[in-house]
Design a protein around this motif. Structure first.
Motif, mmCIF file in Angstrom:
data_model
loop_
_atom_site.group_PDB
_atom_site.id
_atom_site.type_symbol
_atom_site.label_atom_id
_atom_site.label_comp_id
_atom_site.label_asym_id
_atom_site.label_seq_id
_atom_site.Cartn_x
_atom_site.Cartn_y
_atom_site.Cartn_z
ATOM 1 N N VAL A 1 9.719 9.286 -7.841
ATOM 2 C CA VAL A 1 9.236 8.807 -9.137
ATOM 3 C C VAL A 1 8.848 10.013 -9.990
ATOM 4 O O VAL A 1 8.646 11.115 -9.474
ATOM 5 N N THR A 2 8.752 9.779 -11.286
ATOM 6 C CA THR A 2 8.322 10.831 -12.195
ATOM 7 C C THR A 2 7.512 10.236 -13.325
ATOM 8 O O THR A 2 7.626 9.038 -13.622
ATOM 9 N N ASN A 3 6.720 11.084 -13.941
ATOM 10 C CA ASN A 3 6.043 10.708 -15.171
ATOM 11 C C ASN A 3 7.114 10.787 -16.265
ATOM 12 O O ASN A 3 7.664 11.862 -16.503
ATOM 13 N N PRO A 4 7.441 9.684 -16.920
ATOM 14 C CA PRO A 4 8.548 9.705 -17.885
ATOM 15 C C PRO A 4 8.328 10.646 -19.061
ATOM 16 O O PRO A 4 9.286 11.135 -19.659
ATOM 17 N N ARG B 1 0.838 -1.192 0.000
ATOM 18 C CA ARG B 1 0.000 0.000 0.000
ATOM 19 C C ARG B 1 0.876 1.247 0.000
ATOM 20 O O ARG B 1 1.719 1.433 0.877
ATOM 21 N N TYR B 2 0.633 2.114 -0.980
ATOM 22 C CA TYR B 2 1.436 3.318 -1.165
ATOM 23 C C TYR B 2 0.516 4.487 -1.510
ATOM 24 O O TYR B 2 -0.655 4.305 -1.837
ATOM 25 N N ALA B 3 1.089 5.688 -1.480
ATOM 26 C CA ALA B 3 0.388 6.895 -1.930
ATOM 27 C C ALA B 3 1.401 7.797 -2.613
ATOM 28 O O ALA B 3 2.583 7.820 -2.240
ATOM 29 N N LEU B 4 0.945 8.535 -3.616
ATOM 30 C CA LEU B 4 1.794 9.508 -4.296
ATOM 31 C C LEU B 4 1.713 10.843 -3.565
ATOM 32 O O LEU B 4 0.617 11.326 -3.261
ATOM 33 N N LEU B 5 2.868 11.423 -3.280
ATOM 34 C CA LEU B 5 2.936 12.708 -2.591
ATOM 35 C C LEU B 5 3.660 13.708 -3.477
ATOM 36 O O LEU B 5 4.702 13.403 -4.050
ATOM 37 N N ALA B 6 3.107 14.921 -3.560
ATOM 38 C CA ALA B 6 3.736 15.971 -4.377
ATOM 39 C C ALA B 6 3.562 17.310 -3.682
ATOM 40 O O ALA B 6 2.568 17.526 -2.970
ATOM 41 N N ASN B 7 4.528 18.212 -3.890
ATOM 42 C CA ASN B 7 4.401 19.573 -3.357
ATOM 43 C C ASN B 7 3.226 20.282 -4.009
ATOM 44 O O ASN B 7 2.479 20.987 -3.358
ATOM 45 N N ASP B 8 3.087 20.098 -5.325
ATOM 46 C CA ASP B 8 1.967 20.676 -6.058
ATOM 47 C C ASP B 8 1.778 19.883 -7.346
ATOM 48 O O ASP B 8 2.550 18.985 -7.651
ATOM 49 N N GLU B 9 0.762 20.235 -8.100
ATOM 50 C CA GLU B 9 0.421 19.485 -9.318
ATOM 51 C C GLU B 9 1.488 19.585 -10.404
ATOM 52 O O GLU B 9 1.510 18.778 -11.321
ATOM 53 N N VAL C 1 7.794 13.308 -7.821
ATOM 54 C CA VAL C 1 6.875 13.083 -6.707
ATOM 55 C C VAL C 1 7.395 11.879 -5.921
ATOM 56 O O VAL C 1 8.356 11.222 -6.336
ATOM 57 N N TRP C 2 6.781 11.615 -4.798
ATOM 58 C CA TRP C 2 7.232 10.524 -3.936
ATOM 59 C C TRP C 2 6.168 9.446 -3.852
ATOM 60 O O TRP C 2 4.988 9.745 -3.653
ATOM 61 N N LEU C 3 6.591 8.213 -3.982
ATOM 62 C CA LEU C 3 5.726 7.066 -3.762
ATOM 63 C C LEU C 3 6.021 6.603 -2.340
ATOM 64 O O LEU C 3 7.047 5.967 -2.080
#
Length: 148
Positions: free
Chosen positions: A61-64, A34-42, A47-49
């Protein structure tokens, strides 16, 4: 009902239940499901998994597509059937980032992307021959640094 976790990297966080991503087969080499994506903003490129089961485990992680405009995921039919995602274009795609102190050494693993669809995540092996394990995120920065 939100889930509260106390992470070692980000402190105490409240995660909405709809933001939880279930990885039924886990992630390669890591525990937990179980994980969640964390980001400072959109607009964050990285971002962090964050693991919801291990407060010390968070992967950048990043959107390639943000770094590799011609990137695509190629799955075998058996793999697509196994994970229930027949078209990778219908899933959110992320790749793990190897962050280093030197910007020019930061890389992304294009060989083992993470596909997320409808609250479920799967790390797969990209069958494309153009998917290296260590693709430079900032090509050309080494040349710029040595030329200065």
């Amino acid at each position: 009902m939100p889930i509260t976790i106390d992470t070692t990297r980000f402190g105490e966080l409240e995660i909405e239940t709809e933001a939880v991503i279930e990885f039924p087969t886990g992630l390669i080499g890591l525990g937990g499901s179980r994980y969640a994506l964390l980001a400072n903003d959109e607009t964050s490129a990285i971002v962090w998994l964050q693991s919801l089961e291990d407060p010390s485990l968070a992967l950048p992680v990043t959107n390639p597509g943000r770094f590799f405009t011609d990137y695509y995921v190629e799955l075998s039919d058996a793999e697509a059937t196994r994970i229930g995602i027949t078209d990778p274009d219908l899933a959110d795609v992320y790749v793990t980032v190897r962050a280093t102190e030197m910007l020019e050494d930061c890389t992304a693993n294009l060989r083992a992307p993470i596909l997320i669809s409808r609250g479920r995540g799967h790390q797969v092996i990209n069958e494309s021959e153009f998917a290296p394990m260590r693709a430079p995120l900032f090509p050309g920065t080494r040349e710029k640094a040595t030329a200065a």
